[in-house]
Each structure stands twice: as C-alpha cells, then as structure tokens.
Write a protein that holds these residues in place. Structure first.
Motif, PDB file in Angstrom:
ATOM      1  N   ASP A  42       0.812  -1.218   0.000  1.00 52.86           N
ATOM      2  CA  ASP A  42       0.000   0.000   0.000  1.00 52.86           C
ATOM      3  C   ASP A  42       0.846   1.269   0.000  1.00 52.86           C
ATOM      4  OD1 ASP A  42       0.911  -0.449   2.585  1.00 52.86           O
ATOM      5  OD2 ASP A  42      -0.866   0.428   3.524  1.00 52.86           O
ATOM      6  N   LYS A  43       2.176   1.109  -0.121  1.00 55.37           N
ATOM      7  CA  LYS A  43       3.070   2.267  -0.152  1.00 55.37           C
ATOM      8  C   LYS A  43       3.522   2.616  -1.565  1.00 55.37           C
ATOM      9  CE  LYS A  43       3.341   2.932   4.347  1.00 55.37           C
ATOM     10  NZ  LYS A  43       2.919   4.201   4.996  1.00 55.37           N
ATOM     11  N   PHE A  44       3.069   1.844  -2.539  1.00 48.72           N
ATOM     12  CA  PHE A  44       3.437   2.122  -3.921  1.00 48.72           C
ATOM     13  C   PHE A  44       2.728   3.379  -4.421  1.00 48.72           C
ATOM     14  CE2 PHE A  44       4.832  -2.264  -3.860  1.00 48.72           C
ATOM     15  CZ  PHE A  44       5.920  -2.260  -4.721  1.00 48.72           C
ATOM     16  N   GLU A  45       3.309   4.003  -5.443  1.00 50.38           N
ATOM     17  CA  GLU A  45       2.721   5.211  -6.018  1.00 50.38           C
ATOM     18  C   GLU A  45       1.355   4.938  -6.620  1.00 50.38           C
ATOM     19  OE1 GLU A  45       3.933   8.747  -9.205  1.00 50.38           O
ATOM     20  OE2 GLU A  45       5.312   7.088  -8.813  1.00 50.38           O
ATOM     21  N   ASP A  46       1.171   3.738  -7.165  1.00 44.06           N
ATOM     22  CA  ASP A  46      -0.114   3.355  -7.753  1.00 44.06           C
ATOM     23  C   ASP A  46      -1.117   3.086  -6.638  1.00 44.06           C
ATOM     24  OD1 ASP A  46      -2.225   2.427  -9.234  1.00 44.06           O
ATOM     25  OD2 ASP A  46      -1.285   0.512  -9.752  1.00 44.06           O
ATOM     26  N   GLN A  47      -2.114   3.951  -6.507  1.00 42.24           N
ATOM     27  CA  GLN A  47      -3.098   3.813  -5.433  1.00 42.24           C
ATOM     28  C   GLN A  47      -3.987   2.576  -5.593  1.00 42.24           C
ATOM     29  OE1 GLN A  47      -5.915   7.043  -5.444  1.00 42.24           O
ATOM     30  NE2 GLN A  47      -6.074   7.077  -7.677  1.00 42.24           N
ATOM     31  N   TYR A  48      -3.981   1.993  -6.786  1.00 46.23           N
ATOM     32  CA  TYR A  48      -4.794   0.804  -7.034  1.00 46.23           C
ATOM     33  C   TYR A  48      -4.056  -0.481  -6.644  1.00 46.23           C
ATOM     34  CZ  TYR A  48      -8.252   3.480  -9.683  1.00 46.23           C
ATOM     35  OH  TYR A  48      -9.235   4.369 -10.055  1.00 46.23           O
ATOM     36  N   GLU A  49      -2.800  -0.357  -6.228  1.00 44.27           N
ATOM     37  CA  GLU A  49      -1.992  -1.527  -5.910  1.00 44.27           C
ATOM     38  C   GLU A  49      -2.691  -2.392  -4.854  1.00 44.27           C
ATOM     39  OE1 GLU A  49       0.771  -4.089  -6.527  1.00 44.27           O
ATOM     40  OE2 GLU A  49       1.294  -2.109  -7.317  1.00 44.27           O
ATOM     41  N   GLY A  50      -2.905  -3.666  -5.185  1.00 46.36           N
ATOM     42  CA  GLY A  50      -3.519  -4.586  -4.236  1.00 46.36           C
ATOM     43  C   GLY A  50      -5.026  -4.436  -4.102  1.00 46.36           C
ATOM     44  N   THR A  51      -5.634  -3.632  -4.980  1.00 40.09           N
ATOM     45  CA  THR A  51      -7.085  -3.472  -4.935  1.00 40.09           C
ATOM     46  C   THR A  51      -7.713  -4.275  -6.074  1.00 40.09           C
ATOM     47  OG1 THR A  51      -7.092  -1.513  -6.361  1.00 40.09           O
ATOM     48  CG2 THR A  51      -6.836  -1.156  -3.990  1.00 40.09           C
ATOM     49  N   PHE A  52      -9.034  -4.327  -6.078  1.00 40.75           N
ATOM     50  CA  PHE A  52      -9.735  -5.112  -7.098  1.00 40.75           C
ATOM     51  C   PHE A  52     -10.297  -4.224  -8.200  1.00 40.75           C
ATOM     52  CE2 PHE A  52      -9.953  -8.117  -3.525  1.00 40.75           C
ATOM     53  CZ  PHE A  52      -9.520  -9.263  -4.161  1.00 40.75           C
ATOM     54  N   SER A  53     -10.555  -4.832  -9.333  1.00 39.88           N
ATOM     55  CA  SER A  53     -11.212  -4.128 -10.438  1.00 39.88           C
ATOM     56  C   SER A  53     -12.676  -3.872 -10.058  1.00 39.88           C
ATOM     57  CB  SER A  53     -11.135  -4.970 -11.713  1.00 39.88           C
ATOM     58  OG  SER A  53     -11.781  -6.219 -11.519  1.00 39.88           O
ATOM     59  N   GLU A  54     -13.338  -3.024 -10.811  1.00 40.75           N
ATOM     60  CA  GLU A  54     -14.716  -2.657 -10.481  1.00 40.75           C
ATOM     61  C   GLU A  54     -15.679  -3.846 -10.487  1.00 40.75           C
ATOM     62  OE1 GLU A  54     -16.198   0.746 -12.558  1.00 40.75           O
ATOM     63  OE2 GLU A  54     -14.361   1.912 -12.243  1.00 40.75           O
ATOM     64  N   PRO A  55     -15.635  -4.732 -11.491  1.00 41.38           N
ATOM     65  CA  PRO A  55     -16.542  -5.894 -11.453  1.00 41.38           C
ATOM     66  C   PRO A  55     -16.316  -6.782 -10.225  1.00 41.38           C
ATOM     67  CG  PRO A  55     -15.642  -5.616 -13.654  1.00 41.38           C
ATOM     68  CD  PRO A  55     -14.868  -4.696 -12.761  1.00 41.38           C
ATOM     69  N   THR A  56     -15.062  -6.966  -9.842  1.00 48.18           N
ATOM     70  CA  THR A  56     -14.774  -7.797  -8.672  1.00 48.18           C
ATOM     71  C   THR A  56     -15.213  -7.096  -7.397  1.00 48.18           C
ATOM     72  OG1 THR A  56     -12.838  -8.696  -9.809  1.00 48.18           O
ATOM     73  CG2 THR A  56     -12.985  -9.081  -7.449  1.00 48.18           C
ATOM     74  N   PHE A  57     -14.956  -5.792  -7.307  1.00 46.20           N
ATOM     75  CA  PHE A  57     -15.331  -5.052  -6.107  1.00 46.20           C
ATOM     76  C   PHE A  57     -16.840  -5.105  -5.872  1.00 46.20           C
ATOM     77  CE2 PHE A  57     -16.743  -1.150  -4.007  1.00 46.20           C
ATOM     78  CZ  PHE A  57     -16.047  -1.271  -2.809  1.00 46.20           C
ATOM     79  N   GLU A  58     -17.608  -5.011  -6.943  1.00 47.18           N
ATOM     80  CA  GLU A  58     -19.059  -5.063  -6.809  1.00 47.18           C
ATOM     81  C   GLU A  58     -19.500  -6.405  -6.221  1.00 47.18           C
ATOM     82  OE1 GLU A  58     -21.592  -2.871  -7.109  1.00 47.18           O
ATOM     83  OE2 GLU A  58     -19.881  -1.505  -7.145  1.00 47.18           O
ATOM     84  N   GLU A  59     -18.844  -7.480  -6.648  1.00 46.04           N
ATOM     85  CA  GLU A  59     -19.182  -8.801  -6.117  1.00 46.04           C
ATOM     86  C   GLU A  59     -18.808  -8.906  -4.640  1.00 46.04           C
ATOM     87  OE1 GLU A  59     -18.145 -13.500  -6.978  1.00 46.04           O
ATOM     88  OE2 GLU A  59     -17.938 -12.031  -8.586  1.00 46.04           O
ATOM     89  N   ILE A  60     -17.619  -8.403  -4.300  1.00 46.01           N
ATOM     90  CA  ILE A  60     -17.177  -8.449  -2.898  1.00 46.01           C
ATOM     91  C   ILE A  60     -18.078  -7.578  -2.024  1.00 46.01           C
ATOM     92  CG2 ILE A  60     -15.307  -7.796  -1.324  1.00 46.01           C
ATOM     93  CD1 ILE A  60     -13.336  -8.599  -3.472  1.00 46.01           C
ATOM     94  N   ARG A  61     -18.463  -6.421  -2.550  1.00 47.19           N
ATOM     95  CA  ARG A  61     -19.333  -5.520  -1.791  1.00 47.19           C
ATOM     96  C   ARG A  61     -20.668  -6.187  -1.455  1.00 47.19           C
ATOM     97  NH1 ARG A  61     -23.373  -2.331  -2.710  1.00 47.19           N
ATOM     98  NH2 ARG A  61     -23.357  -2.729  -4.966  1.00 47.19           N
ATOM     99  N   LYS A  62     -21.224  -6.914  -2.419  1.00 48.86           N
ATOM    100  CA  LYS A  62     -22.489  -7.609  -2.171  1.00 48.86           C
ATOM    101  C   LYS A  62     -22.312  -8.710  -1.124  1.00 48.86           C
ATOM    102  CE  LYS A  62     -24.343  -6.770  -6.802  1.00 48.86           C
ATOM    103  NZ  LYS A  62     -24.709  -7.383  -8.116  1.00 48.86           N
TER     104      LYS A  62
END
Length: 233
Positions: A42-62
């Motif tokens: 989580d210290k990388f310049e890319d804020q998306y590092e280790g996060t999920f794509s939008e389709p995956t996030f929607e599934e996890i959120r549900k």
C-alpha cells in the motif's frame, strides 16, 4: 524461501532475463546488508496496488453487505503484503533508466527468474513467491479473489510498460514489524548476474562503482550500458 503457487504464473524458461533499476545508495545497502528490500504494497505510487477491479469489487461488496469484516479484511491485508519489483526484458530499457534512476548515477542489476529463485533460498523466516503481473482494464475485467495473492498480481493497463515480475510475500502470520517494508536475506552471488552502470554517468562514477564492488569482496561482472555504445557511421 522461494515456494511455488499454481495460481501465480511465471515464464517457463528459468533463463528469462529480469532487471532492477536503482540508485547507488540502495545498491550499496543491498551489497552491505545482503538483504533485499520489499516494499509494503500500500506504499506504492499506484493507489490501485492490491485493490480489485470494479466488477470484482461489486461482487465483494455484495458479499460483505451482511459481513462488513469481509471487506475490511481485504483493505487491511494490503498492509501485510510486501513486494520487490523487477522488469522483464531481454535488453536494457531506456524508459526504466529514466523512471527509476536520477542524476545519471543509477545502476541496473541484471538477473534471471531462475537466479531469483535460488537467491531467495537464503531467507528462512518467510515464504516468497515470484510471478508475472497481468495488465487489465479495471473498469471491465474481473480479478478472481479465490487466492489472496490475486489482487497483487494485476495492474492497470496504464502500467503495461513496466512488464513487471514481482517477488511477493504475505506476512500476515509473521511477527515482523512492517513500516515501509521489510528486508529479507538473499544470496547476492545468485541474485546478481551483472551490473550495468547508467549510460549517462561520468568516468569518476564508473570507477567508483567498480572500486566499491571490489572492496566489498564481490566478483560481479560490471558492464558498460549498451545505450552508451559508440556510434557507427
């Protein structure tokens, strides 16, 4: 220690060439400590590092609607995963010199995926995995979450130029203190096949690097950058 994971892909050829571009201070720290720094994900310049794509996030959120801890776990897990990034390329990369070194005083370590695996045998306290990063469209494409390493093995297509191979480790069960990252033991002789000196560096700097490596007792081959080759007319 290096261990395999069937869900993490790696080039089949162990002689696949990889590079790490870094400045002199980080290079000397590697040689002196015989430890490889791995950055907290989580210290990388890319804020998306280790996060999920939008389709995956929607599934996890549900899935987490009735279990908020499910989502919180994924968020906090980024603090326990550490990464060392390498660039896969048969040749030097002008772009990598520009991005990862400054003041014409950088270095490039040339290694192979096979050498990385052997170098990691020196580390006894934690397990390391090596895999190729996949570059996808985070708005459209799905990242599986049945393996805890999956979100860390995908990046946005904007970073495709990195052609990244990464050493990755999950320290969730470790007692190690993780601030910006951790250092792990490595076998330097296996880790480094050759050293390339910045193509725009001056002669005094080249001599300094050669002298430092020699005084530290290493017999590492030091090459002049191919980008510094004489022009043929």
């Amino acid at each position: 220690m290096y261990v395999t994971n069937p869900n993490i892909s790696l080039p089949e050829n162990p002689d696949t060439i990889v590079w790490k571009y870094l400045d002199l201070s980080k290079f000397l720290d590697l040689l002196l400590s015989k430890k490889l720094f791995m950055s907290r994900s989580d210290k990388f310049e890319d804020q998306y590092e280790g996060t999920f794509s939008e389709p995956t996030f929607e599934e996890i959120r549900k899935l987490s609607e009735n279990n908020p801890e499910f989502l919180n776990y994924y968020k906090s897990h980024r603090e326990k995963v550490v990464v060392s990034s390498w660039h896969i390329n048969e040749y030097e990369s002008f772009a990598m010199w520009q991005i990862f070194t400054q003041n014409s005083e950088g270095l490039a370590i040339q290694s192979t995926t096979g050498r990385l695996q052997k170098a990691l045998e020196a580390e006894k306290k934690s397990k390391q995995y090596i895999g190729s990063v996949k570059y996808i469209d985070y708005k459209k494409e799905y990242i599986p979450f049945d393996d805890m390493f999956f979100p860390f093995m995908f990046k946005r297509k904007s970073f495709q130029y990195e052609r990244e191979i990464r050493i990755i480790s999950d320290l969730s069960d470790s007692q190690l203190s993780i601030n910006d990252g951790v250092k792990i033991d490595v076998d330097i002789d296996h880790l480094i096949e050759k050293i390339y000196i910045h193509p725009k560096s001056e002669n005094w700097y080249k001599k300094l690097v050669i002298e430092l490596v020699s005084k530290l007792g290493y017999q590492i081959e030091i090459e002049k950058s191919d980008l510094e080759s004489d022009i043929l007319i």
